[in-house]
Every structure is written in structure tokens, then in C-alpha cells.
Design a protein around this motif. Structure first.
Motif, PDB file in Angstrom:
ATOM      1  N   VAL A  47       1.041  -1.306  -0.073  1.00  0.00           N
ATOM      2  CA  VAL A  47       0.080   0.158   0.174  1.00  0.00           C
ATOM      3  C   VAL A  47       0.880   1.069   0.027  1.00  0.00           C
ATOM      4  CG1 VAL A  47      -1.539   1.410   1.535  1.00  0.00           C
ATOM      5  CG2 VAL A  47      -1.948  -1.033   1.046  1.00  0.00           C
ATOM      6  N   GLU A 257      -3.651  -7.402  -1.449  1.00  0.00           N
ATOM      7  CA  GLU A 257      -2.943  -6.074  -1.566  1.00  0.00           C
ATOM      8  C   GLU A 257      -3.595  -5.122  -2.608  1.00  0.00           C
ATOM      9  OE1 GLU A 257       1.755  -7.560  -0.556  1.00  0.00           O
ATOM     10  OE2 GLU A 257       1.063  -7.712  -2.624  1.00  0.00           O
ATOM     11  N   ILE A 261      -4.895  -1.144  -1.460  1.00  0.00           N
ATOM     12  CA  ILE A 261      -4.462  -0.091  -2.263  1.00  0.00           C
ATOM     13  C   ILE A 261      -5.768   0.387  -2.986  1.00  0.00           C
ATOM     14  CG2 ILE A 261      -3.474  -1.312  -4.354  1.00  0.00           C
ATOM     15  CD1 ILE A 261      -2.200   1.969  -2.686  1.00  0.00           C
ATOM     16  N   VAL A 264      -7.610   2.507  -0.093  1.00  0.00           N
ATOM     17  CA  VAL A 264      -6.594   3.660   0.013  1.00  0.00           C
ATOM     18  C   VAL A 264      -6.731   4.773  -0.980  1.00  0.00           C
ATOM     19  CG1 VAL A 264      -4.369   4.325   0.691  1.00  0.00           C
ATOM     20  CG2 VAL A 264      -5.435   2.222   1.964  1.00  0.00           C
TER      21      VAL A 264
END
Lengths: 472, 165
Positions: A47, A257, A261, A264
Motif C-alpha cells: 500500500v 494488496e 491499495i 486507500v
């Protein structure tokens, strides 16, 4: 042969895609890192990397309109932020992205520390990570300076003060940072070059090494109490584990993952859209002294530390603490390269992590409150507000403000937090004692002997008496 | 055969050293102007005096802020990077200047005329009217830039951002 297969074969022969794919995407990872619960702990580095790439994109976009000249920098940001919705959005994404990057880097560091993943053979992974930590914090600091507003301008001065304290070469370093003896035309260019070219290149190089090492050593397996790391046996045990239970990185571990990400990045965009970038504040102007200079949130704990540390510990906090912290982090995997990785067997590590987290949290809260900051914007009490009080009490209220008392002392809920609240001081202390403390000074309070006449003193006492009356 | 292998190995070792030595020298040569270029602005500028106005512009006993250009201004720096200081005309006619930089971390101090105090907004440092520390974290008194009076004009010597400690 089908067209698609022929195309693939052509590309594979020329670009080596198949081999790269097998090495990068299909290598084995320990089974726990792919579990739907535990695996989320292993997305943090990815991230951070993803946000860094976003920072490069938004940063490159900002550079197309930012003017790194002292005269124009502030104005260019004001204009690029105001032009259409995209300017505000891009600057907001760069600001929230920077915050997110620091946050996830901190989480990543905490995870690696707590799972003991810095131990053999991954010492160099940790050390390159620590260097990245320093660079990313430096990016955050130089980034807030590039706003070239009041805080940015004075941030440069503060940075030069730090450099100036370094033993032997401090004076040289200070001039190196300022590009001269004082903040001048070349200063901003220097920070611009650091933030936009020099440090990003260093970060890219280190990220390359960091990732190569992650690839080379593999993701650390879940720590098991009673199974300490031993240099002689670790490699073999790890390889056997992957052989036996390893899962392919893509997609077993990678999907988490990618989801993380994505969440985010969307979160950063939502923050940028709804909250926007950090307000630009006041233009840089040495002729107007700022009333509340503050660092961005990730340095707030340190700003607080500088205020609460005892006097005389400037060198300790500003020079040796950063150096020692850095050395401890660098040396940690070297002196603790083997042994237990599980938390239940590492009570000191748990205590240290808890102490650091608690200290940073507490200092950050204190920093935002900033009780030591004089309240320079507090307005004086007017006669109307005081109501039916003697005339000299109203005069005293004005004196209490004009002489700076109110900057540090609150009365009836208004004023600074540095000194004690004084609403009922006349009930706690005799008038003689109050007078003496004002005249001679008391503790941290300066003496006002040469600043107040006897009548003025009496007026201030009358005001305090009226406040006690009002407050009760 | 063995001697030929030795010869080839010897040549290889020589070429490896040659390659490293030559490229090392070239890198060093390129580094010289790079370092010189980067470090050059760090040279200390010559002292300079700046005019602050006529003596009569300063009321006796009062302290006021003065703003003046940097020693060797670049055309693109605008007004953002002027220098500032607090200057007081004492009752005896002499002039005293106080640095605007707090001795703690370099934040700008603010003068409160009626309270006779310099207040720092960063960490709550307080200096009295002589620039001595009276509260908060600053370790030493405010610096005093040099001021002088020439031909009825007040002048200040352009000072460095002071080095702390």
C-alpha cells in the motif's frame, strides 16, 4: 496457431515475460500471508508503494503549474488550487496521499517490528526500510515548505536551526540549507530540487533495492513461539515450508494488496474531494509575525516534545535524539538478528512498541492543544461584558489584555493556557501576594515592575476581583 | 595450457582493475564541479549595512519592527524573504536591535509594547524588554544585531540567521 498465442509467443521471446511472470508473480509465499484474516497485515508495504506511485503522478501534475520562485510560489499554488475542480483535487490528493503514505509506512514498520521480520536473513530489508522512512519524512517536511506560506517560510528557518546545532559542521550545514546566510532567493529552489528531483530519485533507488530483497528473501512466515531464528537452519526451514505449504503470490496474496491499495486510493480521493487540500494560510511575509505556526500532523509530536522538554535539553532533543533514534533503528536487526520472533516471547519489544506508540499519541494530542502557545488573538473584556463593575475594574480588564497577561492567563474562560486560570485568584491569594507576584515575577512569569504603575496594578486587581465575583 | 590460462587470468585481473580505476577517476572528476556547484551558495556573504530610516522615525522609548532586504537579493525573490528585526530607540538616544529569531528553534518573536515582552508563538518562549529569557524553553537571550547611526540615518548590519547553541 491462434493469433493470441502467436502474439504472446512473440512478446515472450522478446521481452522474457513468462520468466518475469513466474519469478515476480508465481513465487511461493507462506500460507498465513494469504489467509483472509491474517493476510491483511501483509499488505502495508504494498500500500505504501502504491501511494508513492500516486504521489509521483500528482506531484508531476503539480510541478506543471507550480513556480519555484520565492516571489511567485505561494501565488502559483493559490491559482492552481482555484482553477477548476481538478487543481483543488490534485493538490488535495497529493496532501492526503502524503499523509497516508507516512501513516502506512509507520504501520508497515510496526508490523515488521512486531512480527520480528527484521531478523536474519532480512536485516538489509529493514535497514533499507529505515532509510526510506527518513527520506519519506524528509519529503513530508520539504513538501510543507514548498507551500511557501508563513509556516513554510518559518519552517525553513527552523530547519536551519536544527542543522546549525550539528557539532563541528553545523554552521556550514545551516548555510548549505539556506543557500546563504539568510533565507533568500536561492533557498526555495534548493528545497524544490530536493523534494522534486533528488529525494524521489533516492527513494526510487532504495525502493528498488528493498523490493529486490523482499523478492530474494521471501515474505517472512508467521512467528511461532518456541521456534527461534537460527542462522544455520533458518534458510533451509523456510525453503522447506514454502515447498510444503507455499502458495503462489499471484493471486493468493496479491488480491488483498490490490483491494487494500484500491480502498486507500479511493479514500484519498474522497478526502481530497470533501476536505480538499490543507488550507494555504497566509502568504510568506517576515513583516507579519504568524500567531500560530504549526507543523503538519506527522511532526506534531515532535513539536510538542520541544515545548515540554526541560530547558537546557535543546541539543539532546534536536541533535542527539534524532541521531540516536536513527542509530537504534539501523542497529536493531544487527544486534537482534536471531532468536524468538513471537510476541509472547519478546516482552521487551512489546513494552518498547507500546511505550513509543503511547508517547507519540500523547505528544500529538498535547501538540494540537498547545497550552504553551500565547493566545495572541484573545480579545479584551469590554465594560459591557463585565456588566455592573467599578470603573477601575473595566480599566484593569484592558490593562490585563494590553500588557500581555491575557495571552498566558485565562479569565472567565478566555485567554491563554500557559499560566494558571485566574478567574477566582483573588479568593485563593491575598491581594499582597498577587501584587508581589506581578511586580517581582513568579516561577515562569516575568516581572512587570517597570511596566505597571501603582494605579494600573490596583486596576488589574480590581478587574480580577470583579472576575471572581462574576465567575462565582 | 596452464600457463596460457594463467596469462589470461592475469590479463583479466588487470583489465578489471583498469576498468574500475578509470571509471573511478572519471566519477571523481565529474563530482568536483557538482559538489562545488551545490556548496557554492553556502559561502558566507560579506557584511552589509541597510538603511532603516531617519533617527526621527523612531520614537524614543518605543520598539518597532524593521524590515530590510537580504544582503545580495536575487531578482526573483520578491518581498517574501526580507529580513526583520526589532529596533528600539532608547531614552538616552542610543539604539538597540533584537533578533526576530527565538533562540529556541528560530521562530519569530513578537514584541508586546505595554507588557514589555517578546513572545514566541511556537513553544511559548518569553523574553523581557532586554531580550533576556523570562519563561519557556529558550536557552539564551535574544541575539542583538548591530545598529548604528550615520548622518542622522539608522542602519543595521545584515546578520545571519543566528546559529544556536
Amino acid at each position: 496457431m491462434k493469433l493470441r498465442a502467436r502474439l504472446w509467443r512473440w512478446a515472450d521471446h522478446r521481452l522474457g515475460l513468462g520468466k518475469i511472470w513466474r519469478v515476480v508473480a508465481k513465487h511461493g509465499v507462506p500460507p498465513e500471508t494469504t489467509s483472509a484474516r491474517y493476510g491483511w497485515l501483509y499488505v502495508l508495504g504494498f500500500v505504501t508503494l502504491g501511494i508513492f506511485l500516486l504521489q509521483i503522478l500528482t506531484g508531476a501534475a503539480l510541478v506543471t503549474r507550480y513556480i519555484p520562485a520565492s516571489e511567485s510560489a505561494f501565488e502559483s499554488i493559490r491559482i492552481l488550487t482555484g482553477e477548476g475542480w481538478s487543481g483543488r483535487m490534485i493538490r488535495g490528493m497529493h496532501y492526503w496521499g502524503a499523509s497516508a503514505m507516512i501513516l502506512f509506512m509507520a504501520f508497515h514498520l510496526a508490523r515488521v517490528f512486531l512480527t520480528g521480520s527484521y531478523k536474519y536473513p532480512r536485516e538489509a530489508n529493514w535497514i533499507t526500510g529505515v532509510l526510506l522512512l527518513v527520506l519519506v519524512l524528509a519529503m513530508g517536511f520539504t513538501g510543507q515548505l514548498l507551500r511557501w506560506n508563513q509556516d513554510g517560510l518559518w519552517g525553513v528557518v527552523v530547519a536551519s536551526q536544527y542543522a546549525g546545532r550539528v557539532p563541528f559542521i553545523g554552521d556550514f550545514l545551516k548555510r548549505l540549507i539556506l543557500a546563504g546566510d539568510v533565507v533568500g532567493g536561492a533557498t526555495l529552489s534548493r528545497f524544490f530540487a530536493l523534494h522534486v528531483v533528488i529525494m524521489p530519485l533516492m527513494i526510487l533507488a532504495l525502493v528498488g533495492i528493498h523490493l529486490a530483497l523482499v523478492q530474494y528473501h521471501g515474505i517472512s512466515e508467521r512467528p511461532v513461539p518456541g521456534e527461534p531464528v537460527e542462522t544455520a537452519t533458518y534458510r533451509q526451514k523456510y525453503d522447506e515450508l514454502l515447498e510444503r505449504e507455499g502458495k503462489p503470490y499471484w493471486p493468493d496474496a496479491a488480491w488483498q494488496e490490490m483491494v487494500a491499495i484500491s480502498a486507500v486510493v479511493l479514500g484519498i480521493m474522497v478526502l481530497a474531494a470533501f476536505l480538499g487540500p490543507r488550507p494555504l494560510g497566509q502568504p510568506p511575509d517576515p513583516a507579519s509575525v504568524p500567531s500560530h505556526p504549526r507543523p503538519d500532523w506527522f511532526l506534531m509530536w515532535y513539536y510538542a516534545l520541544l515545548a515540554v522538554k526541560p530547558r537546557g535539553f535543546e541539543h539532546a532533543t534536536m541533535v542527539y535524539l534524532p541521531i540516536v533514534t536513527f542509530l537504534v533503528l539501523i542497529l536493531l536487526p544487527l544486534v537482534r538478528s536471531t532468536g524468538e520472533r513471537a510476541l509472547s516471547k519478546r516482552p521487551i519489544a512489546v513494552a518498547a512498541a507500546a511505550a513509543v506508540a503511547l508517547s507519540l499519541g500523547t505528544l500529538t494530542v498535547i501538540g494540537y492543544r498547545g497550552p504553551w502557545v500565547p493566545d495572541l488573538d484573545t480579545p479584551p473584556f469590554t465594560a459591557a461584558e463585565l456588566g455592573d463593575v467599578p470603573a477601575d475594574a473595566a480599566t484593569g480588564a484592558l490593562l490585563f489584555h494590553s500588557h500581555g497577561c491575557q495571552y498566558c492567563h485565562a479569565v472567565m474562560g478566555r485567554g491563554g493556557q500557559w499560566g494558571p486560570e485566574l478567574t477566582d485568584v483573588t479568593q485563593r491569594l491575598a491581594p499582597g501576594v498577587i501584587t508581589e507576584r506581578i511586580v517581582k515575577g513568579f516561577g515562569e512569569m516575568p516581572s512587570f515592575r517597570s511596566q505597571l504603575t501603582a494605579e494600573e496594578l490596583a486596576a488589574i486587581l480590581a478587574f480580577l476581583a470583579a472576575a471572581a465575583e462574576n465567575g462565582s | 595450457m596452464a600457463s596460457m590460462d594463467d596469462a589470461a587470468e592475469g590479463r583479466r585481473r588487470f583489465l578489471a582493475r583498469l576498468a574500475l580505476a578509470v571509471s573511478g577517476l572519471a566519477a571523481l572528476a565529474a563530482a568536483v564541479p557538482l559538489v562545488a556547484y551545490f556548496v557554492r551558495p553556502a559561502r558566507s556573504a560579506a557584511a552589509a549595512w541597510r538603511d532603516l530610516g531617519a533617527v526621527g522615525d523612531f520614537a524614543p522609548g518605543l520598539t518597532r519592527k524593521v524590515v530590510y532586504p537580504t544582503p545580495d537579493p536575487d531578482p526573483w525573490e520578491g518581498t517574501a524573504v526580507r529580513n526583520a528585526a526589532w529596533v528600539r530607540r532608547e531614552l538616552d538616544g542610543s539604539f538597540t536591535a533584537f533578533s526576530i529569531y527565538c533562540t529556541h528553534t528560530g521562530c519569530p518573536v513578537r514584541w508586546v509594547e505595554e507588557g514589555g515582552l517578546f513572545l514566541c508563538p511556537c513553544h511559548g518562549g518569553v523574553f523581557d524588554r532586554d531580550g533576556d529569557v523570562s519563561a519557556g524553553p529558550p536557552p539564551r537571550p535574544l541575539d542583538r544585531p548591530v545598529v548604528r547611526v550615520r548622518n542622522g540615518r539608522v542602519e543595521i548590519e545584515v546578520a545571519d540567521v543566528p546559529t544556536p547553541g
